[in-house]
Motif scaffolding. Sequence first.
Motif, PDB file in Angstrom:
ATOM      1  N   UNK A 171       0.833  -1.201   0.000  1.00  0.00           N
ATOM      2  CA  UNK A 171       0.000   0.000   0.000  1.00  0.00           C
ATOM      3  C   UNK A 171       0.870   1.255   0.000  1.00  0.00           C
ATOM      4  N   UNK A 172       1.943   1.202   0.774  1.00  0.00           N
ATOM      5  CA  UNK A 172       2.827   2.368   0.868  1.00  0.00           C
ATOM      6  C   UNK A 172       3.441   2.672  -0.491  1.00  0.00           C
ATOM      7  N   UNK A 173       4.031   1.643  -1.092  1.00  0.00           N
ATOM      8  CA  UNK A 173       4.724   1.846  -2.372  1.00  0.00           C
ATOM      9  C   UNK A 173       3.729   2.297  -3.437  1.00  0.00           C
ATOM     10  N   UNK A 174       2.557   1.658  -3.460  1.00  0.00           N
ATOM     11  CA  UNK A 174       1.572   2.012  -4.485  1.00  0.00           C
ATOM     12  C   UNK A 174       0.942   3.379  -4.232  1.00  0.00           C
ATOM     13  N   UNK A 175       0.991   3.836  -2.991  1.00  0.00           N
ATOM     14  CA  UNK A 175       0.388   5.142  -2.679  1.00  0.00           C
ATOM     15  C   UNK A 175       1.322   6.294  -3.005  1.00  0.00           C
ATOM     16  N   UNK A 176       2.605   6.004  -3.006  1.00  0.00           N
ATOM     17  CA  UNK A 176       3.566   7.099  -3.158  1.00  0.00           C
ATOM     18  C   UNK A 176       3.449   7.756  -4.532  1.00  0.00           C
ATOM     19  N   UNK A 177       3.301   6.927  -5.601  1.00  0.00           N
ATOM     20  CA  UNK A 177       3.288   7.510  -6.936  1.00  0.00           C
ATOM     21  C   UNK A 177       2.087   8.455  -7.151  1.00  0.00           C
ATOM     22  N   UNK A 178       0.854   8.029  -6.872  1.00  0.00           N
ATOM     23  CA  UNK A 178      -0.253   8.968  -7.083  1.00  0.00           C
ATOM     24  C   UNK A 178      -0.090  10.268  -6.292  1.00  0.00           C
ATOM     25  N   UNK A 179       0.424  10.130  -5.084  1.00  0.00           N
ATOM     26  CA  UNK A 179       0.563  11.312  -4.233  1.00  0.00           C
ATOM     27  C   UNK A 179       1.633  12.250  -4.789  1.00  0.00           C
ATOM     28  N   UNK A 180       2.806  11.661  -5.123  1.00  0.00           N
ATOM     29  CA  UNK A 180       3.896  12.494  -5.618  1.00  0.00           C
ATOM     30  C   UNK A 180       3.553  13.070  -6.989  1.00  0.00           C
ATOM     31  N   UNK A 181       2.947  12.245  -7.851  1.00  0.00           N
ATOM     32  CA  UNK A 181       2.637  12.737  -9.196  1.00  0.00           C
ATOM     33  C   UNK A 181       1.660  13.916  -9.119  1.00  0.00           C
ATOM     34  N   UNK A 182       0.716  13.821  -8.194  1.00  0.00           N
ATOM     35  CA  UNK A 182      -0.238  14.928  -8.041  1.00  0.00           C
ATOM     36  C   UNK A 182       0.487  16.205  -7.597  1.00  0.00           C
ATOM     37  N   UNK A 183       1.440  16.039  -6.684  1.00  0.00           N
ATOM     38  CA  UNK A 183       2.181  17.213  -6.195  1.00  0.00           C
ATOM     39  C   UNK A 183       3.067  17.785  -7.296  1.00  0.00           C
ATOM     40  N   UNK A 184       3.699  16.858  -8.049  1.00  0.00           N
ATOM     41  CA  UNK A 184       4.560  17.311  -9.147  1.00  0.00           C
ATOM     42  C   UNK A 184       3.738  18.035 -10.216  1.00  0.00           C
ATOM     43  N   UNK A 185       2.564  17.472 -10.499  1.00  0.00           N
ATOM     44  CA  UNK A 185       1.685  18.050 -11.514  1.00  0.00           C
ATOM     45  C   UNK A 185       1.305  19.473 -11.110  1.00  0.00           C
ATOM     46  N   UNK A 186       0.981  19.610  -9.814  1.00  0.00           N
ATOM     47  CA  UNK A 186       0.601  20.930  -9.309  1.00  0.00           C
ATOM     48  C   UNK A 186       1.792  21.894  -9.396  1.00  0.00           C
ATOM     49  N   UNK A 187       2.944  21.364  -9.030  1.00  0.00           N
ATOM     50  CA  UNK A 187       4.161  22.179  -9.055  1.00  0.00           C
ATOM     51  C   UNK A 187       4.490  22.587 -10.488  1.00  0.00           C
ATOM     52  N   UNK A 188       4.384  21.609 -11.403  1.00  0.00           N
ATOM     53  CA  UNK A 188       4.686  21.888 -12.809  1.00  0.00           C
ATOM     54  C   UNK A 188       3.694  22.909 -13.358  1.00  0.00           C
ATOM     55  N   UNK A 189       2.431  22.742 -12.994  1.00  0.00           N
ATOM     56  CA  UNK A 189       1.399  23.694 -13.427  1.00  0.00           C
ATOM     57  C   UNK A 189       1.723  25.093 -12.944  1.00  0.00           C
ATOM     58  N   UNK A 190       2.131  25.195 -11.693  1.00  0.00           N
ATOM     59  CA  UNK A 190       2.472  26.490 -11.109  1.00  0.00           C
ATOM     60  C   UNK A 190       3.662  27.121 -11.821  1.00  0.00           C
ATOM     61  N   UNK A 191       4.692  26.285 -12.094  1.00  0.00           N
ATOM     62  CA  UNK A 191       5.891  26.784 -12.778  1.00  0.00           C
ATOM     63  C   UNK A 191       5.552  27.260 -14.187  1.00  0.00           C
ATOM     64  N   UNK A 192       4.717  26.458 -14.850  1.00  0.00           N
ATOM     65  CA  UNK A 192       4.310  26.799 -16.216  1.00  0.00           C
ATOM     66  C   UNK A 192       3.576  28.133 -16.232  1.00  0.00           C
ATOM     67  N   UNK A 193       2.675  28.322 -15.293  1.00  0.00           N
ATOM     68  CA  UNK A 193       1.918  29.569 -15.202  1.00  0.00           C
ATOM     69  C   UNK A 193       2.856  30.743 -14.941  1.00  0.00           C
ATOM     70  N   UNK A 194       3.817  30.520 -14.027  1.00  0.00           N
ATOM     71  CA  UNK A 194       4.761  31.593 -13.701  1.00  0.00           C
ATOM     72  C   UNK A 194       5.587  31.965 -14.922  1.00  0.00           C
ATOM     73  N   UNK A 195       6.027  30.924 -15.665  1.00  0.00           N
ATOM     74  CA  UNK A 195       6.819  31.159 -16.890  1.00  0.00           C
ATOM     75  C   UNK A 195       5.991  31.953 -17.897  1.00  0.00           C
ATOM     76  N   UNK A 196       4.746  31.508 -18.076  1.00  0.00           N
ATOM     77  CA  UNK A 196       3.862  32.170 -19.044  1.00  0.00           C
ATOM     78  C   UNK A 196       3.645  33.622 -18.648  1.00  0.00           C
ATOM     79  N   UNK A 197       3.443  33.855 -17.347  1.00  0.00           N
ATOM     80  CA  UNK A 197       3.213  35.224 -16.868  1.00  0.00           C
ATOM     81  C   UNK A 197       4.449  36.082 -17.118  1.00  0.00           C
ATOM     82  N   UNK A 198       5.645  35.510 -16.854  1.00  0.00           N
ATOM     83  CA  UNK A 198       6.890  36.252 -17.058  1.00  0.00           C
ATOM     84  C   UNK A 198       7.082  36.582 -18.539  1.00  0.00           C
TER      85      UNK A 198
END
Lengths: 283, 111
Positions: free
Chosen positions: A246-273
Amino acid sequence: MNRSKGDRQHTTEKLAAVTSVAINVVSTPTSSDSYRTGLVSYQQSPGVQVVSRSVLNEIEVQARGRYTEKNFRRTQNEAHARLIATAAVIDPETARLLEPYRAQITPEGDISVVNPTRQALEWDTPTIWKKSYFEERGMDRFVQVLRGNYKMTGHAAMMTTTSGALSETAVSTPPTSNPADGSGDVPKQAVIVESSRPPTRACYLLALALSPRDRQAVVGDLIEEYRGYIVPEFGKRHAQWWFWSQTVRSIWPVISQRLFRLAGGLLLAKAAAWLRANWPGVS
Amino acid sequence: LGKGDYLGAFEQLVLFALVRLGDGAYGMKIRREIATRADREVAIGAVYATLERLEAKGFVSSHDALERDEERGGNARRFFRIEAPGITALDESWKALKAMSRGFKPARGEA
């Protein structure tokens, strides 16, 4: 031994409680889960403080057929050990049956259980039961019993006749525990909680991957399911594997969601700049 | 429904579980409900990731329980509840599924 009418009545009530709960435990389960639940409620029932051979027999007989032989053995071993670990009074016959175990305690404190135990508690699988096995499960009292540190309280109690029927032998007053000096019974709740400690490293790993907001909820849910369902149903070994999986299988969805959010934020910041640089009028 | 508001298959399962469980829904119960009824063994992390996404869409709300449970290693539960937009989305999704599956006969294996 002289006994007052009140004492006799108390003993009779207790006999009735033991018998009725035992019958309830053994007759109602339809699955291993409910058998476990029944067994736990049996152990926690305040009226049931006595381990007697006939109760063990009755539970065993009814539990057969609900498990494969291997699982039955494992469950039964643990169930019996738990009964002994949590019982306030061990009847003389059961105490006598435990005698063979004393010789099987190694100098390291481990417990080797081999065929002679067939006669005692049906532990007929040649197995070395490590001391840690019992300690991990909070069965300190059981270890004490095996070490010969237990004492029959003198208040005891009930025993089985050779025919297996319950009979009274002495005044039955439940011994009281004394938390001040640590004597008395192991707290029953503690036994159950301690008996199923989840893998610590897996907990840390999961907590590391989770955001602080989710940490408590997710780790708590896993621990609750592990203790409440997986350990009782499948045993500790499988439960630990399940927890890690459960731990190993839970890590990917959790991290991918955080990365996706982070990437989205970075992309928006880049676009704004970029917009600000190319269209100064855009704010 | 907006374009981003359509539900995925797993999101549907989670919302159905929330409907079934009512006010007492939290991660572990939702996971077990899906495992038992849909016969789908999912990771608790996936359930939470989905719930978070649904919460961001406004389909679900959550609140943390105040008391900490020793059975859970002293961790508090987080309860989830389906909100009106979530019910609407589930309803739409269910209608679409029914409409699409009309006349569909599940294939049966050869005996």
